[in-house]
Motif scaffolding. Structure first.
Motif, PDB file in Angstrom:
ATOM      1  N   UNK A  20      39.028  96.930   0.112  1.00 45.75           N
ATOM      2  CA  UNK A  20      38.809  97.271  -1.292  1.00 45.75           C
ATOM      3  C   UNK A  20      39.435  98.641  -1.552  1.00 45.75           C
ATOM      4  N   UNK A  21      40.482  98.679  -2.360  1.00 54.03           N
ATOM      5  CA  UNK A  21      41.185  99.913  -2.667  1.00 54.03           C
ATOM      6  C   UNK A  21      42.591  99.906  -2.102  1.00 54.03           C
ATOM      7  N   UNK A  22      43.601 100.049  -2.972  1.00 52.68           N
ATOM      8  CA  UNK A  22      44.995  99.999  -2.527  1.00 52.68           C
ATOM      9  C   UNK A  22      45.656 101.366  -2.523  1.00 52.68           C
ATOM     10  N   UNK A  23      44.847 102.409  -2.302  1.00 50.53           N
ATOM     11  CA  UNK A  23      45.399 103.750  -2.208  1.00 50.53           C
ATOM     12  C   UNK A  23      45.900 104.060  -0.798  1.00 50.53           C
ATOM     13  N   UNK A  24      46.065 105.323  -0.508  1.00 48.08           N
ATOM     14  CA  UNK A  24      46.615 105.747   0.780  1.00 48.08           C
ATOM     15  C   UNK A  24      45.760 105.233   1.927  1.00 48.08           C
ATOM     16  N   UNK A  87      42.816 120.111  11.732  1.00 50.74           N
ATOM     17  CA  UNK A  87      43.599 119.271  12.635  1.00 50.74           C
ATOM     18  C   UNK A  87      43.758 117.861  12.096  1.00 50.74           C
ATOM     19  N   UNK A  88      42.695 117.316  11.503  1.00 53.74           N
ATOM     20  CA  UNK A  88      42.797 115.989  10.893  1.00 53.74           C
ATOM     21  C   UNK A  88      43.832 115.985   9.772  1.00 53.74           C
ATOM     22  N   UNK A  89      43.838 117.024   8.961  1.00 52.69           N
ATOM     23  CA  UNK A  89      44.780 117.089   7.844  1.00 52.69           C
ATOM     24  C   UNK A  89      46.217 117.192   8.351  1.00 52.69           C
ATOM     25  N   UNK A 351      37.185 111.967   0.949  1.00 51.07           N
ATOM     26  CA  UNK A 351      38.344 112.701   1.452  1.00 51.07           C
ATOM     27  C   UNK A 351      38.386 114.142   0.959  1.00 51.07           C
ATOM     28  N   UNK A 352      37.452 114.529   0.095  1.00 47.41           N
ATOM     29  CA  UNK A 352      37.300 115.929  -0.273  1.00 47.41           C
ATOM     30  C   UNK A 352      38.505 116.573  -0.920  1.00 47.41           C
ATOM     31  N   UNK A 353      39.259 115.804  -1.718  1.00 46.53           N
ATOM     32  CA  UNK A 353      40.430 116.374  -2.380  1.00 46.53           C
ATOM     33  C   UNK A 353      41.632 116.529  -1.483  1.00 46.53           C
ATOM     34  N   UNK A 359      44.553 110.892   4.190  1.00 43.26           N
ATOM     35  CA  UNK A 359      44.407 109.487   3.846  1.00 43.26           C
ATOM     36  C   UNK A 359      44.986 108.550   4.892  1.00 43.26           C
ATOM     37  N   UNK A 360      46.155 108.897   5.416  1.00 38.32           N
ATOM     38  CA  UNK A 360      46.799 108.049   6.431  1.00 38.32           C
ATOM     39  C   UNK A 360      45.927 107.939   7.665  1.00 38.32           C
ATOM     40  N   UNK A 361      45.400 109.069   8.117  1.00 38.91           N
ATOM     41  CA  UNK A 361      44.590 109.083   9.327  1.00 38.91           C
ATOM     42  C   UNK A 361      43.268 108.354   9.122  1.00 38.91           C
ATOM     43  N   UNK A 362      42.632 108.544   7.968  1.00 36.33           N
ATOM     44  CA  UNK A 362      41.358 107.883   7.708  1.00 36.33           C
ATOM     45  C   UNK A 362      41.551 106.376   7.630  1.00 36.33           C
ATOM     46  N   UNK A 363      42.661 105.923   7.041  1.00 36.42           N
ATOM     47  CA  UNK A 363      42.947 104.496   7.020  1.00 36.42           C
ATOM     48  C   UNK A 363      43.091 103.923   8.417  1.00 36.42           C
ATOM     49  N   UNK A 364      43.771 104.656   9.279  1.00 40.53           N
ATOM     50  CA  UNK A 364      43.921 104.223  10.672  1.00 40.53           C
ATOM     51  C   UNK A 364      42.573 104.194  11.387  1.00 40.53           C
TER      52      UNK A 364
END
Length: 370
Positions: A20-24, A87-89, A351-353, A359-364
């Protein structure tokens, strides 16, 4: 809606993964699932014509946090937690750039700057005094100093003469990025169904029944990547935060290049070719901007124009060409929520702005929960 046999067979039968959601986040989750499960059936549901949150509405900052934001984070997080956030960013930006390529997303390593209004003398002094300490905190990641004091060379007004510069940030073209991601999803046989708003879902024994505004179907796994729209899903751990933005018409001989933060990060601006894109002002009305309504308000738009005239572009003639809003997902804690909510339901939100950065890492990470 009455579906035909063909529609049911090709789109809504034997669905393995529904995102659900087609963003990053949602697209990277789908791409990671495709790598893990090459023959699976994956669909993405999107309630808008385009991604509805912030993925196509952000300012295109390839950033990991201004010095004032990091100082503020250290007031509620440990040094180790702040290092992990940064580091995540950094890792997320690297993943995004490696996947699409810098030329595709029009990445420009102009660096990032923070300005300080003259009325904020005590805060300016605090940031200058803590600059060596913040550099020490971030040295394990960057292996060198990140922030340096630099004289203003952009002819801004009503600010302190020194800016704090960070050479490790840049800017991207948000539209190019999302178009490239959508093309990659299509090439991997992943279906995106637009204008499908998930209104309910029910966990069955080994599946999840998904109800949208038009259809009902079953999926083996359901993954939410809805960020600022995930408040009810997370029992209030995520709150929507509207960001209002404007962009000027082209400005002759514009000499501003880079990404900029102002007033403790509540305002941010950049050049896009020979225009200025400027957004923020949520601090003027926190309650009113805690909303998922994609509107603009007079109080914030007037303030943006005032700051353009008195601080950012005092030596230029300019006109505003366009205005819009996006919805971020924030909370009391900066770490994203990536978790399994039940046997077959998962989420990657809050994602806190920093959606462009992480976004890429959280999707993974969301896909890797399965």
């Amino acid at each position: 809606m009455q579906l035909s046999y063909w529609e049911l067979k090709n789109w809504f039968s034997k669905v393995d993964y529904t995102i659900v959601g087609s963003g990053i986040v949602g697209i990277h989750c789908a791409l990671q699932l495709r790598e893990k499960f090459p023959t699976s059936k994956i669909i993405i549901l999107e309630k808008g014509i385009l991604p509805q949150g912030a993925s196509t509405k952000n300012a295109g900052f390839a950033c990991f946090g201004s010095i004032s934001e990091i100082i503020d984070d250290l007031k509620s997080h440990s040094e180790e937690e702040v290092i992990q956030l940064v580091q995540k960013r950094i890792s997320g930006l690297k993943l995004l750039r490696n996947r699409l390529g810098d030329s595709v997303i029009d990445f420009k390593p102009y660096g990032g700057y923070e300005l300080f209004l003259q009325k904020d003398e005590s805060f300016f002094n605090e940031c200058i005094q803590k600059l060596p300490f913040i550099n020490d905190v971030l040295r394990p990641i960057f292996k060198t100093d990140v922030f340096v004091k630099e004289a203003d060379r952009f002819n801004f007004k009503n600010i302190f003469e020194y800016l704090i510069f960070n050479p490790f940030e840049g800017q991207i073209d948000t539209g190019n990025m999302m178009q490239a991601l959508l093309k990659e999803v299509a090439s991997k046989n992943i279906l995106i169904l637009n204008q499908q708003n998930v209104t309910n879902y029910q966990e069955l024994e080994n599946q999840v029944e998904v109800v949208t505004n038009e259809i009902t179907f079953k999926t083996n796994k359901l993954l939410f990547a809805t960020n600022g729209f995930a408040g009810e899903l997370t029992q209030g751990k995520v709150q929507p935060a509207r960001a209002q933005v404007l962009i000027t018409k082209p400005i002759h001989n514009l000499g501003i290049r880079g990404t900029f933060h102002l007033d403790q990060g509540y305002y941010y601006f950049r050049n896009i070719e020979n225009r200025i894109l400027f957004g923020g002002g949520r601090n003027l009305d926190f309650e009113g901007e805690t909303t998922t309504e994609l509107h603009q308000t007079k109080i914030i738009q007037d303030k943006l124009e005032e700051l353009l005239k008195t601080v950012i572009l005092p030596n230029y003639q300019f006109e505003v060409e366009h205005r819009w809003s996006g919805i971020m997902g924030v909370g009391n804690y900066k770490s994203p929520i990536v978790e399994q909510m039940s046997q077959n339901v998962y989420c990657g939100v809050r994602l806190g702005g920093m959606g462009v950065a992480i976004g890429s890492l959280i999707g993974k990470e969301l896909a890797d929960l399965i």
